[in-house]
Design a protein around this motif. Structure first.
Motif, PDB file in Angstrom:
ATOM      1  N   ALA A  43       0.882  -4.843  -4.677  1.00  0.00           N
ATOM      2  CA  ALA A  43      -0.075  -4.081  -4.314  1.00  0.00           C
ATOM      3  C   ALA A  43      -1.546  -4.947  -4.678  1.00  0.00           C
ATOM      4  O   ALA A  43      -2.202  -4.805  -3.932  1.00  0.00           O
ATOM      5  N   CYS A  44      -1.399  -5.660  -5.702  1.00  0.00           N
ATOM      6  CA  CYS A  44      -2.634  -6.575  -5.961  1.00  0.00           C
ATOM      7  C   CYS A  44      -2.755  -8.044  -5.232  1.00  0.00           C
ATOM      8  O   CYS A  44      -3.479  -8.587  -4.976  1.00  0.00           O
ATOM      9  N   GLY A  45      -1.339  -8.438  -4.614  1.00  0.00           N
ATOM     10  CA  GLY A  45      -1.052  -9.687  -3.826  1.00  0.00           C
ATOM     11  C   GLY A  45      -1.369 -10.952  -4.572  1.00  0.00           C
ATOM     12  O   GLY A  45      -1.615 -11.778  -4.061  1.00  0.00           O
ATOM     13  N   ARG A  73      -9.260   0.917  -6.382  1.00  0.00           N
ATOM     14  CA  ARG A  73      -8.615  -0.171  -5.506  1.00  0.00           C
ATOM     15  C   ARG A  73      -7.058   0.041  -5.651  1.00  0.00           C
ATOM     16  O   ARG A  73      -6.208  -0.145  -4.779  1.00  0.00           O
ATOM     17  N   ALA A  74      -6.750  -0.221  -6.885  1.00  0.00           N
ATOM     18  CA  ALA A  74      -5.213  -0.336  -7.400  1.00  0.00           C
ATOM     19  C   ALA A  74      -4.622   1.016  -6.784  1.00  0.00           C
ATOM     20  O   ALA A  74      -3.391   0.915  -6.386  1.00  0.00           O
ATOM     21  N   ALA A  75      -5.095   1.880  -7.175  1.00  0.00           N
ATOM     22  CA  ALA A  75      -4.554   3.305  -6.627  1.00  0.00           C
ATOM     23  C   ALA A  75      -4.299   3.487  -5.360  1.00  0.00           C
ATOM     24  O   ALA A  75      -3.206   3.917  -4.763  1.00  0.00           O
ATOM     25  N   ALA A  76      -5.260   3.085  -4.518  1.00  0.00           N
ATOM     26  CA  ALA A  76      -5.512   2.991  -3.071  1.00  0.00           C
ATOM     27  C   ALA A  76      -4.267   2.306  -2.845  1.00  0.00           C
ATOM     28  O   ALA A  76      -3.276   2.516  -1.816  1.00  0.00           O
ATOM     29  N   ALA A  77      -4.140   1.029  -3.099  1.00  0.00           N
ATOM     30  CA  ALA A  77      -2.941   0.014  -2.739  1.00  0.00           C
ATOM     31  C   ALA A  77      -1.643   0.581  -3.099  1.00  0.00           C
ATOM     32  O   ALA A  77      -0.694   0.440  -2.098  1.00  0.00           O
ATOM     33  N   LEU A  78      -1.525   1.360  -4.061  1.00  0.00           N
ATOM     34  CA  LEU A  78      -0.127   2.085  -4.198  1.00  0.00           C
ATOM     35  C   LEU A  78       0.030   3.243  -3.827  1.00  0.00           C
ATOM     36  O   LEU A  78       1.269   3.786  -3.973  1.00  0.00           O
ATOM     37  N   GLY A  79      -0.882   3.908  -3.154  1.00  0.00           N
ATOM     38  CA  GLY A  79      -0.998   5.207  -2.559  1.00  0.00           C
ATOM     39  C   GLY A  79      -0.813   6.367  -3.595  1.00  0.00           C
ATOM     40  O   GLY A  79      -0.115   7.230  -3.260  1.00  0.00           O
ATOM     41  N   VAL A  80      -1.481   6.196  -4.768  1.00  0.00           N
ATOM     42  CA  VAL A  80      -1.405   7.401  -5.752  1.00  0.00           C
ATOM     43  C   VAL A  80      -2.747   7.944  -6.183  1.00  0.00           C
ATOM     44  O   VAL A  80      -3.675   6.978  -5.790  1.00  0.00           O
ATOM     45  N   ARG A  81      -2.748   9.067  -6.527  1.00  0.00           N
ATOM     46  CA  ARG A  81      -4.089   9.599  -7.110  1.00  0.00           C
ATOM     47  C   ARG A  81      -4.555   8.703  -8.303  1.00  0.00           C
ATOM     48  O   ARG A  81      -3.642   8.723  -9.128  1.00  0.00           O
ATOM     49  N   GLU A  82      -5.536   8.417  -8.282  1.00  0.00           N
ATOM     50  CA  GLU A  82      -6.104   7.771  -9.556  1.00  0.00           C
ATOM     51  C   GLU A  82      -6.052   8.819 -10.857  1.00  0.00           C
ATOM     52  O   GLU A  82      -6.280   9.779 -10.722  1.00  0.00           O
TER      53      GLU A  82
END
Lengths: 335, 187
Positions: A252-254, A148-157
């Motif tokens: 990213a996490c809000g 979830r965090a990786a998706a929010a930041l637009g990076v690969r896990e």
């Protein structure tokens, strides 16, 4: 006659002294601008600080190479606002203060550099911690929060290295293939929201390629090991990078509060755990001030998170250009 | 709406520039202060470059001794003028030859009974010295090495003011210039 000869051809000491003094002025000037303009947004602070950091690397060599006439006596006498050699007339124990200043500043620069190099050298020889299989509960939490965090930041896990120890550990490492290191102690201390925020903070470092940048910065610090202002600005830049990761992670996490709370919990759990090694001279005397500085840094980061996202100032590029131009113009007359 | 936005932008730019100006001025003032500090701590020992004889006299608050006889081979004005020791200190005039050849240096105190400011006298090795007379006044003629170059050096007093005259040229010319310095009796 002899003096004219030595002054007109700038010696290595003149150039060293100029580079040190120029960087000192540049860093203080930039710091004054950061405070006077009220620059709070980390990217803007970093851009301005890079002006001071880039000065001894780019502008100063250009100044020395393109304007050798600055070293001539006529320039020193008639145009220079400051001539470091003038401190040679004030003597202490038979030696001009110019040489005392030069030695003191170079020693301070080397000391600051070694303080940060020492932990790196100590860690060299040690094997990287071997990852363990997380327990099912930890695996479930990480499997839920990390993507979830990786998706929010637009990076690969990134690959995960799990450590079963109780000591709280959470950092990203690796230059070419960054990995995330997390311990069971971290998972047990943070609640779900705090963990999500802390992971987002670390992934923000990965997204910004901060491990690579920190090694590049360390390399530049090694080149400029004799320059104390360069060492101090580098540290300030690293702190700004942390603030930037805080901002990106929080966005990213809000949940800024969760990140502040997680930071505090991890800090309290690690305070005193990784003291200064006793093999260093004055280690005991240094340990407390260093711990205070670290606590102060955490406090400032928490306050910033609680204050809300800092606003970007308008004309950011113009400000950086003005700061760089004003510095170059001013320091042209400082020899 | 647009006018308000433009006015806001103008205020922001003005604030930015004013802040930059005062930070720059403050930094420059601090640098100048730091540069002036050694002179305050150690006294104004110099040497400082002066652009002209007039400026040197203004800084020293005294008239500078000049030779009445000035060989054609030397260029005028002096190639470099330095003063040291503050008011009523000393002066050094460096004369260059017109053809780029050997030059002349005149170093003098501007007050009677006062030594020449050490900052103006280069480190030198005396190879040999003998007493002589310039215009009826006792003097010393020495062969000296300055940075490996041999000079003839004449030192004496003119009305109590210490004078050192150095030349890489002809000895007769040196003595003739020395005798022609203003104030020397028996020219």
């Amino acid at each position: 006659m002899r003096r004219r000869g030595t002054v007109e051809s700038a010696s290595w000491a003149d150039i060293l002294a100029q580079a040190i003094f120029h960087t000192l002025v540049a860093s203080l000037f930039v710091e004054a601008l950061v405070r006077s303009w009220g620059v709070r947004e980390p990217r803007q602070r970093m851009a301005l600080r890079l002006t001071a950091l880039g000065y001894p690397l780019v502008l100063f060599p250009a100044l020395v190479a393109l304007f050798p006439s600055r070293g001539e006596e006529g320039f020193r006498e008639d145009l220079a606002l400051f001539d470091a050699r003038s401190w040679e007339t004030v003597r202490l124990l038979g030696v001009g203060l110019f040489w005392w200043w030069l030695a003191a500043f170079a020693a301070a620069g080397a000391g600051l550099f070694l303080m940060d190099l020492w932990p790196v050298l100590r860690g060299r020889g040690r094997r990287a911690p071997a990852g363990e299989l997380p327990d099912p509960a930890s695996a479930a939490v990480l499997a839920a929060e990390l993507p979830r965090a990786a998706a929010a930041l637009g990076v690969r896990e990134p690959p995960l290295v799990f450590l079963g120890r109780d000591l709280p550990v959470l950092f990203c490492t690796g230059v070419r293939r960054p990995a995330l290191v997390v311990s069971g102690g971290t998972l047990s201390r943070l609640d779900r929201d705090e963990l999500a925020a802390a992971l987002a903070h670390e992934l923000a470092h990965v997204a910004g390629r901060d491990p690579l940048k920190s090694w590049v910065l360390m390399g530049l610090r090694a080149v400029m090991f004799w320059n104390p202002a360069f060492q101090v600005v580098s540290r300030a830049l690293a702190r700004d990078a942390e603030w930037l990761a805080d901002e990106r992670g929080a966005a990213a996490c809000g949940d800024r509060l969760a990140l502040a709370s997680g930071l505090l919990k991890l800090h309290r759990a690690t305070a005193g755990a990784s003291g200064v090694p006793r093999s260093l001279p004055f280690a005991a005397a240094l340990a407390e001030p260093l711990a205070r500085v670290r606590s102060h840094d955490i406090e400032v980061r928490c306050r910033r998170l609680l204050d809300g996202a800092p606003a970007r100032l308008p004309y950011a590029g113009v400000r950086v250009a003005l700061a760089g131009g004003a510095l170059a113009a001013l320091l042209f007359f400082v020899i | 709406m647009g006018a308000v936005r433009a006015s806001g932008a103008g205020v922001e730019i003005a604030r930015m520039l004013v802040t930059l100006a005062y930070v720059l001025a403050g930094t420059a003032a601090a640098i100048v202060g730091l540069g002036a500090l050694p002179r305050l701590l150690a006294g104004d020992t110099g040497p400082h470059r002066a652009a002209s004889i007039q400026e040197a006299e203004r800084r020293l608050g005294a008239r500078i001794l000049l030779p009445g006889y000035y060989p054609e081979r030397l260029a005028w004005p002096p190639a470099a003028i330095h003063v040291a020791g503050g008011r009523h200190g000393s002066v050094r005039l460096a004369f260059a030859a017109r053809d780029g050849g050997t030059g002349l240096e005149l170093v003098a105190a501007t007050d009677a009974g006062v030594d020449i400011a050490p900052a103006l006298l280069s480190d030198r090795t005396v190879l040999g010295a003998r007493p002589t007379v310039v215009g009826g006044h006792p003097a010393t003629l020495a062969s000296v090495l300055v940075e490996g170059v041999a000079w003839q050096e004449l030192s004496w007093s003119v009305n109590g003011r210490a004078v050192v005259l150095r030349s890489q040229g002809d000895l007769d010319e040196l003595v003739r210039i020395a005798r022609s310095l203003h104030g020397v009796s028996g020219r």
